[in-house]
Design a protein around this motif. Structure first.
Motif, PDB file in Angstrom:
ATOM      1  N   ASN A  66     -26.259   5.392  77.114  1.00  0.00           N
ATOM      2  CA  ASN A  66     -25.284   4.642  76.548  1.00  0.00           C
ATOM      3  C   ASN A  66     -23.734   5.131  76.908  1.00  0.00           C
ATOM      4  OD1 ASN A  66     -26.765   2.599  75.551  1.00  0.00           O
ATOM      5  ND2 ASN A  66     -27.010   3.733  73.345  1.00  0.00           N
ATOM      6  N   ARG A  67     -23.706   6.383  76.923  1.00  0.00           N
ATOM      7  CA  ARG A  67     -22.483   6.834  77.304  1.00  0.00           C
ATOM      8  C   ARG A  67     -22.107   6.693  78.763  1.00  0.00           C
ATOM      9  NH1 ARG A  67     -21.369  11.279  80.129  1.00  0.00           N
ATOM     10  NH2 ARG A  67     -19.440  12.819  79.806  1.00  0.00           N
ATOM     11  N   ASN A  68     -23.158   6.830  79.535  1.00  0.00           N
ATOM     12  CA  ASN A  68     -22.809   6.485  81.064  1.00  0.00           C
ATOM     13  C   ASN A  68     -22.638   5.279  81.281  1.00  0.00           C
ATOM     14  OD1 ASN A  68     -23.342   9.119  81.650  1.00  0.00           O
ATOM     15  ND2 ASN A  68     -25.433   9.010  82.294  1.00  0.00           N
ATOM     16  N   THR A  69     -23.161   3.843  80.476  1.00  0.00           N
ATOM     17  CA  THR A  69     -22.983   2.532  80.645  1.00  0.00           C
ATOM     18  C   THR A  69     -21.561   2.445  80.281  1.00  0.00           C
ATOM     19  OG1 THR A  69     -25.224   2.034  80.067  1.00  0.00           O
ATOM     20  CG2 THR A  69     -23.622   0.384  79.972  1.00  0.00           C
ATOM     21  N   LEU A  70     -20.976   3.007  79.235  1.00  0.00           N
ATOM     22  CA  LEU A  70     -19.584   2.979  78.875  1.00  0.00           C
ATOM     23  C   LEU A  70     -18.483   3.477  79.688  1.00  0.00           C
ATOM     24  CD1 LEU A  70     -17.573   1.930  76.606  1.00  0.00           C
ATOM     25  CD2 LEU A  70     -17.695   4.322  75.515  1.00  0.00           C
ATOM     26  N   ILE A 126     -20.745  -7.109  79.812  1.00  0.00           N
ATOM     27  CA  ILE A 126     -19.612  -6.301  79.228  1.00  0.00           C
ATOM     28  C   ILE A 126     -18.119  -6.507  79.883  1.00  0.00           C
ATOM     29  CG2 ILE A 126     -18.975  -3.669  78.895  1.00  0.00           C
ATOM     30  CD1 ILE A 126     -21.807  -3.075  79.181  1.00  0.00           C
ATOM     31  N   ILE A 127     -18.272  -6.824  81.368  1.00  0.00           N
ATOM     32  CA  ILE A 127     -16.854  -7.113  81.864  1.00  0.00           C
ATOM     33  C   ILE A 127     -16.515  -8.345  81.301  1.00  0.00           C
ATOM     34  CG2 ILE A 127     -15.873  -7.490  84.047  1.00  0.00           C
ATOM     35  CD1 ILE A 127     -17.994  -5.491  85.409  1.00  0.00           C
ATOM     36  N   PRO A 149     -20.780  -8.309  72.935  1.00  0.00           N
ATOM     37  CA  PRO A 149     -21.783  -6.765  73.167  1.00  0.00           C
ATOM     38  C   PRO A 149     -20.843  -5.652  73.002  1.00  0.00           C
ATOM     39  CG  PRO A 149     -21.497  -8.331  75.299  1.00  0.00           C
ATOM     40  CD  PRO A 149     -20.515  -8.836  74.328  1.00  0.00           C
ATOM     41  N   LEU A 150     -21.504  -4.694  72.182  1.00  0.00           N
ATOM     42  CA  LEU A 150     -20.987  -3.465  71.547  1.00  0.00           C
ATOM     43  C   LEU A 150     -19.964  -2.871  72.733  1.00  0.00           C
ATOM     44  CD1 LEU A 150     -20.618  -1.246  69.385  1.00  0.00           C
ATOM     45  CD2 LEU A 150     -22.965  -0.147  70.457  1.00  0.00           C
ATOM     46  N   MET A 151     -20.362  -2.783  73.656  1.00  0.00           N
ATOM     47  CA  MET A 151     -19.550  -1.773  74.917  1.00  0.00           C
ATOM     48  C   MET A 151     -18.181  -2.850  75.131  1.00  0.00           C
ATOM     49  SD  MET A 151     -21.253   0.671  75.459  1.00  0.00           S
ATOM     50  CE  MET A 151     -22.858   1.376  75.444  1.00  0.00           C
ATOM     51  N   SER A 152     -18.173  -4.108  75.198  1.00  0.00           N
ATOM     52  CA  SER A 152     -17.097  -4.756  75.180  1.00  0.00           C
ATOM     53  C   SER A 152     -16.121  -4.529  73.901  1.00  0.00           C
ATOM     54  CB  SER A 152     -17.454  -6.250  75.351  1.00  0.00           C
ATOM     55  OG  SER A 152     -18.328  -6.637  76.197  1.00  0.00           O
ATOM     56  N   PHE A 191     -10.074  -6.991  66.516  1.00  0.00           N
ATOM     57  CA  PHE A 191     -11.215  -6.013  66.837  1.00  0.00           C
ATOM     58  C   PHE A 191     -12.273  -5.840  65.792  1.00  0.00           C
ATOM     59  CE2 PHE A 191      -6.765  -4.503  68.253  1.00  0.00           C
ATOM     60  CZ  PHE A 191      -6.926  -4.637  69.602  1.00  0.00           C
ATOM     61  N   ASP A 192     -13.433  -4.987  66.242  1.00  0.00           N
ATOM     62  CA  ASP A 192     -14.492  -4.790  65.358  1.00  0.00           C
ATOM     63  C   ASP A 192     -13.898  -3.698  64.216  1.00  0.00           C
ATOM     64  OD1 ASP A 192     -16.488  -3.288  64.004  1.00  0.00           O
ATOM     65  OD2 ASP A 192     -17.945  -3.837  65.984  1.00  0.00           O
ATOM     66  N   PRO A 193     -13.748  -4.250  62.994  1.00  0.00           N
ATOM     67  CA  PRO A 193     -13.278  -3.166  61.967  1.00  0.00           C
ATOM     68  C   PRO A 193     -14.004  -2.101  61.583  1.00  0.00           C
ATOM     69  CG  PRO A 193     -14.389  -5.313  61.089  1.00  0.00           C
ATOM     70  CD  PRO A 193     -14.337  -5.557  62.549  1.00  0.00           C
ATOM     71  N   TYR A 194     -15.380  -2.197  61.820  1.00  0.00           N
ATOM     72  CA  TYR A 194     -16.029  -0.834  61.813  1.00  0.00           C
ATOM     73  C   TYR A 194     -15.494   0.309  62.940  1.00  0.00           C
ATOM     74  CZ  TYR A 194     -18.448  -4.356  59.067  1.00  0.00           C
ATOM     75  OH  TYR A 194     -18.513  -5.332  57.932  1.00  0.00           O
TER      76      TYR A 194
END
Length: 204
Positions: A66-70, A126-127, A149-152, A191-194
């Motif tokens: 996941n880190r590499n994807t980000l 994500i893009i 998506p979380l990464m977005s 933005f996602d508040p969490y």
């Protein structure tokens, strides 16, 4: 307008024909550098985002995958800007409504480039969605909350923070504290508040 986009897609296609994962793996970095060399990106912007992303990935307890994807997504998130006229990208005064619509196309152009690549197709959503808002008022599709998506959602926060804390032709830089206050203000709307709360804790 789309000559550069065509060249980028051709580059992606050629890369698919090259044997060797290592060579193909450098393509995102190469395209990122093309953006910077053409002044499409402020110098150091992507490097700063990557540093923030590595720290944030630890806070979020991301797996290596996941880190590499980000990281890869950050390298390519604005790649669609190579399909936008340089006159618009580099304009020193505020964009008018028509120019703003063209500028917003960069997310969709970036999606197309990633899809065409094969190698980076997994980053395309994500893009495409990194300018969506938590409340559904972003673009290009008006997704909201966890539809994005979380990464977005992460890139949206990092991008905004870096933009706010560095000076631009039309605005001075905010302090870290001011930028975090602004993120907190827009948590739950843009933005996602969490994620914002986790980011603020990390930066504080």
């Amino acid at each position: 307008l789309f000559t550069t986009l065509k060249e980028a897609e051709d580059l992606m296609y050629q890369a698919k024909l090259i044997e060797g994962r290592k060579i193909r793996g450098t393509l995102a970095e190469t395209l990122g550098k093309v953006l910077q060399e053409n002044d499409y990106e402020l110098k150091g912007h992507v490097e700063r985002l990557m540093r923030l992303a590595k720290k944030f990935a630890k806070v979020l307890d991301f797996s290596t995958e996941n880190r590499n994807t980000l990281i890869q997504a950050i390298l390519l998130h604005d790649i669609g800007k190579i399909g936008i006229s340089k006159d618009i990208i580099m304009k020193k005064t505020p964009l008018d409504d028509a120019e703003l619509l063209i500028m917003r196309k960069h997310a969709e152009i970036g999606y197309r480039i990633a899809q065409a690549s094969g190698e980076f197709a997994y980053l395309s959503d994500i893009i495409l969605y990194h300018h969506e808002w938590w409340n559904g008022k972003g673009y290009p599709q008006g997704l909201k909350e966890e539809e994005i998506p979380l990464m977005s959602r992460i890139i949206s926060i990092l991008d905004a923070y870096d933009y706010m804390t560095h000076s631009h032709q039309d605005k001075p830089a905010l302090t870290t504290e001011e930028a975090l206050q602004e993120l907190n203000l827009k948590a739950g709307s843009q933005f996602d508040p969490y994620l914002v709360q986790s980011f603020i804790q990390m930066m504080s």
